[in-house]
Motif scaffolding. Structure first.
Motif, PDB file in Angstrom:
ATOM      1  N   VAL A 250       0.861  -1.184   0.000  1.00  0.00           N
ATOM      2  CA  VAL A 250       0.000   0.000   0.000  1.00  0.00           C
ATOM      3  C   VAL A 250       0.894   1.228   0.000  1.00  0.00           C
ATOM      4  N   ILE A 251       0.859   1.987  -1.089  1.00  0.00           N
ATOM      5  CA  ILE A 251       1.693   3.180  -1.203  1.00  0.00           C
ATOM      6  C   ILE A 251       0.909   4.372  -0.653  1.00  0.00           C
ATOM      7  N   GLY A 252       1.477   5.046   0.348  1.00  0.00           N
ATOM      8  CA  GLY A 252       0.818   6.209   0.922  1.00  0.00           C
ATOM      9  C   GLY A 252       0.952   6.243   2.423  1.00  0.00           C
ATOM     10  N   SER A 253       0.672   7.418   3.018  1.00  0.00           N
ATOM     11  CA  SER A 253       0.841   7.563   4.467  1.00  0.00           C
ATOM     12  C   SER A 253      -0.335   8.267   5.129  1.00  0.00           C
ATOM     13  N   GLY A 254      -1.404   8.527   4.401  1.00  0.00           N
ATOM     14  CA  GLY A 254      -2.532   9.254   4.955  1.00  0.00           C
ATOM     15  C   GLY A 254      -3.576   8.350   5.577  1.00  0.00           C
ATOM     16  N   ALA A 255      -4.767   8.922   5.792  1.00  0.00           N
ATOM     17  CA  ALA A 255      -5.841   8.204   6.478  1.00  0.00           C
ATOM     18  C   ALA A 255      -6.254   6.945   5.730  1.00  0.00           C
ATOM     19  N   THR A 256      -6.275   7.010   4.401  1.00  0.00           N
ATOM     20  CA  THR A 256      -6.673   5.830   3.633  1.00  0.00           C
ATOM     21  C   THR A 256      -5.688   4.683   3.837  1.00  0.00           C
ATOM     22  N   ALA A 257      -4.406   4.993   3.802  1.00  0.00           N
ATOM     23  CA  ALA A 257      -3.390   3.947   3.962  1.00  0.00           C
ATOM     24  C   ALA A 257      -3.469   3.299   5.338  1.00  0.00           C
ATOM     25  N   VAL A 258      -3.574   4.109   6.399  1.00  0.00           N
ATOM     26  CA  VAL A 258      -3.587   3.529   7.745  1.00  0.00           C
ATOM     27  C   VAL A 258      -4.902   2.813   8.030  1.00  0.00           C
ATOM     28  N   THR A 259      -5.930   3.093   7.246  1.00  0.00           N
ATOM     29  CA  THR A 259      -7.172   2.331   7.340  1.00  0.00           C
ATOM     30  C   THR A 259      -7.054   1.000   6.617  1.00  0.00           C
ATOM     31  N   LEU A 260      -6.440   1.029   5.443  1.00  0.00           N
ATOM     32  CA  LEU A 260      -6.331  -0.175   4.628  1.00  0.00           C
ATOM     33  C   LEU A 260      -5.467  -1.252   5.272  1.00  0.00           C
ATOM     34  N   LEU A 261      -4.386  -0.875   5.917  1.00  0.00           N
ATOM     35  CA  LEU A 261      -3.441  -1.874   6.426  1.00  0.00           C
ATOM     36  C   LEU A 261      -4.117  -2.900   7.345  1.00  0.00           C
ATOM     37  N   PRO A 262      -4.737  -2.487   8.442  1.00  0.00           N
ATOM     38  CA  PRO A 262      -5.346  -3.504   9.313  1.00  0.00           C
ATOM     39  C   PRO A 262      -6.526  -4.221   8.666  1.00  0.00           C
ATOM     40  N   ALA A 263      -7.276  -3.525   7.800  1.00  0.00           N
ATOM     41  CA  ALA A 263      -8.421  -4.170   7.149  1.00  0.00           C
ATOM     42  C   ALA A 263      -7.962  -5.251   6.181  1.00  0.00           C
ATOM     43  N   LEU A 264      -6.977  -4.955   5.355  1.00  0.00           N
ATOM     44  CA  LEU A 264      -6.483  -5.932   4.384  1.00  0.00           C
ATOM     45  C   LEU A 264      -5.796  -7.103   5.068  1.00  0.00           C
ATOM     46  N   SER A 265      -5.164  -6.845   6.200  1.00  0.00           N
ATOM     47  CA  SER A 265      -4.393  -7.901   6.865  1.00  0.00           C
ATOM     48  C   SER A 265      -5.271  -9.033   7.378  1.00  0.00           C
ATOM     49  N   GLU A 266      -6.581  -8.819   7.464  1.00  0.00           N
ATOM     50  CA  GLU A 266      -7.474  -9.870   7.940  1.00  0.00           C
ATOM     51  C   GLU A 266      -7.499 -11.070   6.993  1.00  0.00           C
ATOM     52  N   LYS A 267      -7.236 -10.835   5.697  1.00  0.00           N
ATOM     53  CA  LYS A 267      -7.242 -11.940   4.731  1.00  0.00           C
ATOM     54  C   LYS A 267      -5.921 -12.098   3.987  1.00  0.00           C
ATOM     55  N   ALA A 268      -5.149 -11.026   3.888  1.00  0.00           N
ATOM     56  CA  ALA A 268      -3.917 -11.070   3.097  1.00  0.00           C
ATOM     57  C   ALA A 268      -2.828 -11.858   3.809  1.00  0.00           C
ATOM     58  N   ALA A 269      -1.859 -12.300   3.031  1.00  0.00           N
ATOM     59  CA  ALA A 269      -0.703 -12.975   3.626  1.00  0.00           C
ATOM     60  C   ALA A 269       0.140 -11.978   4.410  1.00  0.00           C
ATOM     61  N   HIS A 270       0.358 -10.808   3.828  1.00  0.00           N
ATOM     62  CA  HIS A 270       1.097  -9.733   4.501  1.00  0.00           C
ATOM     63  C   HIS A 270       0.789  -8.421   3.783  1.00  0.00           C
ATOM     64  N   VAL A 271       0.764  -7.327   4.561  1.00  0.00           N
ATOM     65  CA  VAL A 271       0.514  -6.005   3.988  1.00  0.00           C
ATOM     66  C   VAL A 271       1.652  -5.081   4.389  1.00  0.00           C
ATOM     67  N   THR A 272       2.249  -4.420   3.396  1.00  0.00           N
ATOM     68  CA  THR A 272       3.354  -3.495   3.645  1.00  0.00           C
ATOM     69  C   THR A 272       2.952  -2.090   3.233  1.00  0.00           C
ATOM     70  N   GLN A 273       3.076  -1.169   4.147  1.00  0.00           N
ATOM     71  CA  GLN A 273       2.864   0.244   3.816  1.00  0.00           C
ATOM     72  C   GLN A 273       4.176   0.827   3.320  1.00  0.00           C
ATOM     73  N   VAL A 274       4.139   1.425   2.138  1.00  0.00           N
ATOM     74  CA  VAL A 274       5.319   2.062   1.563  1.00  0.00           C
ATOM     75  C   VAL A 274       5.066   3.563   1.573  1.00  0.00           C
TER      76      VAL A 274
END
Length: 499
Positions: A188-212
């Protein structure tokens, strides 16, 4: 290009947008001025605005709902930071309670708005989505509640060698309904509200989520439920709980913002201590949570229940801070030589601005160029008659400011009726006025669009204000008609308004 097919009768107010601001304006008109007729023109096929458009996983408010909701309608959910579906349901409930839904015309994209001083009317041209059919609507006032985001596309910078990546590249504003990211590696490229929302939500099913992220942002944990709620519920009604928590949170937002601006180093240290408390031991905070700017130079990010920090602690998410060199077939190559492996790349890189929904405006045949105009009381523009628009706060909940604008709008219409006036517009003072950008904010989406926005002046009522208590005094109880407002009677009797 199709010619205009249908023309409707005159209404008192035409509202653009059936989101939080548009439904709110309609509800205020219903409550304060029940004799006024209005129509809402909405480009989409359902109400909700932002909360209907964005469908990415985990989408939620970044303000507490006691201040983000309407003053007149209590927020009754236990969640103080709420998901999009609850917010949309709240907007829909408001529309139903105040008979707003029957006044909404869906699937209408506003193309042009033309003011005639001879008739004291706006002519609004819309295009039906899907058919291209043109219609015209006639109104005495326009209230534009479209916000300032481009609903067609988000901001999407180009990255070197994008075409070499084997997987999908997705912007959150255009999230595919059928995307299966189970057991996938996601960047997930970005550092704003959308990025910090996506990380924990995606991690529920994804193998791993990396914020760049190229630059860190300030991130603060908030409780999912307001801690006062449990104590107040046995003793107070829902209405009084709403008022109490709303008042408390307005004060908290104001104090937090003032301290941030006056004592930025103290606030920086305060946020850092909270981050240390919630992050794993020896986590590199100075690398990933140490922004180069002061608190509230850009909007802070809030994470309910500290969900982001929990996912960083359990290892399902991680953060990489630095500059992207290029994409390759298996992910993202960083300038420092490191590599982010990914099956899917999400570009949470921000939004574009589009003022007034991109419609073309003209006054007596002369095209309106927005940067030539000054804002008045945060909602009108000099020399544009019978026109108001809504921009909320950037340092606290959007709806706090919009509610005040709607209250003042209703007071203005009532005062004009009492005086027998049909035309109203602000006139710029006869003096040299220093101007500055409408939004004095360092967020990227603002800085990219400074040149298309109106300006603000150097003194009230020609400048944007960000103090709810002071604004409430002026908008709710202050003088309605000031020396800056030019009033005229209508040149001809009003025709009967369509109900």
């Amino acid at each position: 290009m199709r010619t205009t097919d249908l023309q409707y009768e005159v209404t008192d107010v035409v509202i653009f947008g059936a989101g939080l601001s548009g439904i709110g304006c309609a509800a205020y008109l219903h409550r304060k001025l029940p004799g006024k007729s209005y129509q809402i023109l909405e480009m989409r096929d359902d109400l909700g605005g932002t909360w209907d458009l964005f469908r990415y996983p985990g989408i939620r408010s970044d303000s507490d709902l006691y201040t983000f909701s309407y003053e007149f309608k209590p927020w009754k959910s236990d969640k103080s930071i709420a998901p999009a579906e609850e917010i949309k349901s709240y907007i829909a409930e408001t529309a139903d309670e105040y008979d707003v839904r029957e006044r909404i015309r869906f699937g209408r994209k506003v193309i042009a708005c033309d003011w005639s001083s001879e008739e004291a009317l706006w002519t609004v041209t819309t295009e039906r989505t899907g058919t291209g059919e043109r219609e015209t609507w006639r109104a005495r006032w326009i209230f534009s509640a479209t916000g300032y985001y481009d609903y067609d596309q988000g901001y999407r910078p180009e990255f070197a060698q994008e075409g070499s990546f084997d997987g999908p590249i997705i912007h959150p504003q255009s999230w595919p309904d059928d995307l299966d990211y189970t057991d996938k590696r996601i960047a997930v490229i970005g550092s704003g509200a959308t990025a910090v929302t996506l990380l924990p939500a995606l991690s529920e099913k994804a193998a791993h989520v990396t914020q760049v992220q190229r630059t860190p942002t300030y991130v603060l944990p908030l409780p999912t439920q307001d801690p006062w709620l449990r104590w107040l519920r046995p003793f107070l009604s829902a209405d009084r709980i709403h008022r109490t928590l709303r008042t408390k949170n307005i004060m908290r937002q104001s104090v937090f913002w003032r301290i941030s601006r006056r004592f930025p180093n103290w606030m920086r240290n305060f946020v850092r201590k909270l981050n240390v408390k919630y992050l794993p031991e020896d986590y590199p905070i100075d690398t990933h949570f140490n922004p180069p700017y002061d608190p509230w130079d850009q909007r802070l990010c809030f994470v309910p229940g500290a969900d982001l920090f929990k996912r960083l602690e359990d290892g399902s998410c991680s953060i990489v801070t630095g500059k992207i060199a290029r994409f390759d077939e298996s992910g993202i190559a960083m300038e420092d030589g490191s590599h982010v492996d990914a099956d899917i790349i999400v570009t949470a890189t921000g939004l574009n601005l589009k003022l007034m929904g991109g419609a073309e405006y003209a006054v007596d045949g002369k095209a309106v160029h927005w940067p030539d105009h000054l804002i008045y009381k945060g909602m009108m523009l000099d020399n544009i008659p019978n026109f108001a628009f809504s921009i909320g706060y950037t340092n606290s909940s959007w709806t706090l400011k919009v509610g005040l604008l709607c209250e003042y709008f209703c007071r203005l219409l009532a005062e004009m009726d009492e005086r027998g006036m049909g035309i109203c517009y602000p006139e710029r003072p006869d003096r040299q006025m220093k101007t500055r950008p409408l939004l004095d904010f360092q967020a990227g989406y603002v800085q990219r669009s400074i040149d298309i926005l109106p300006r603000q002046g150097d003194t009230y009522p020609w400048e944007m204000t960000f103090n709810y208590r002071e604004d409430a005094k002026m908008m709710k109880r202050g003088a309605v008609i000031g020396p800056e407002l030019h009033l005229e009677p209508s040149p001809a009797p009003f025709s009967d308004a369509a109900q």
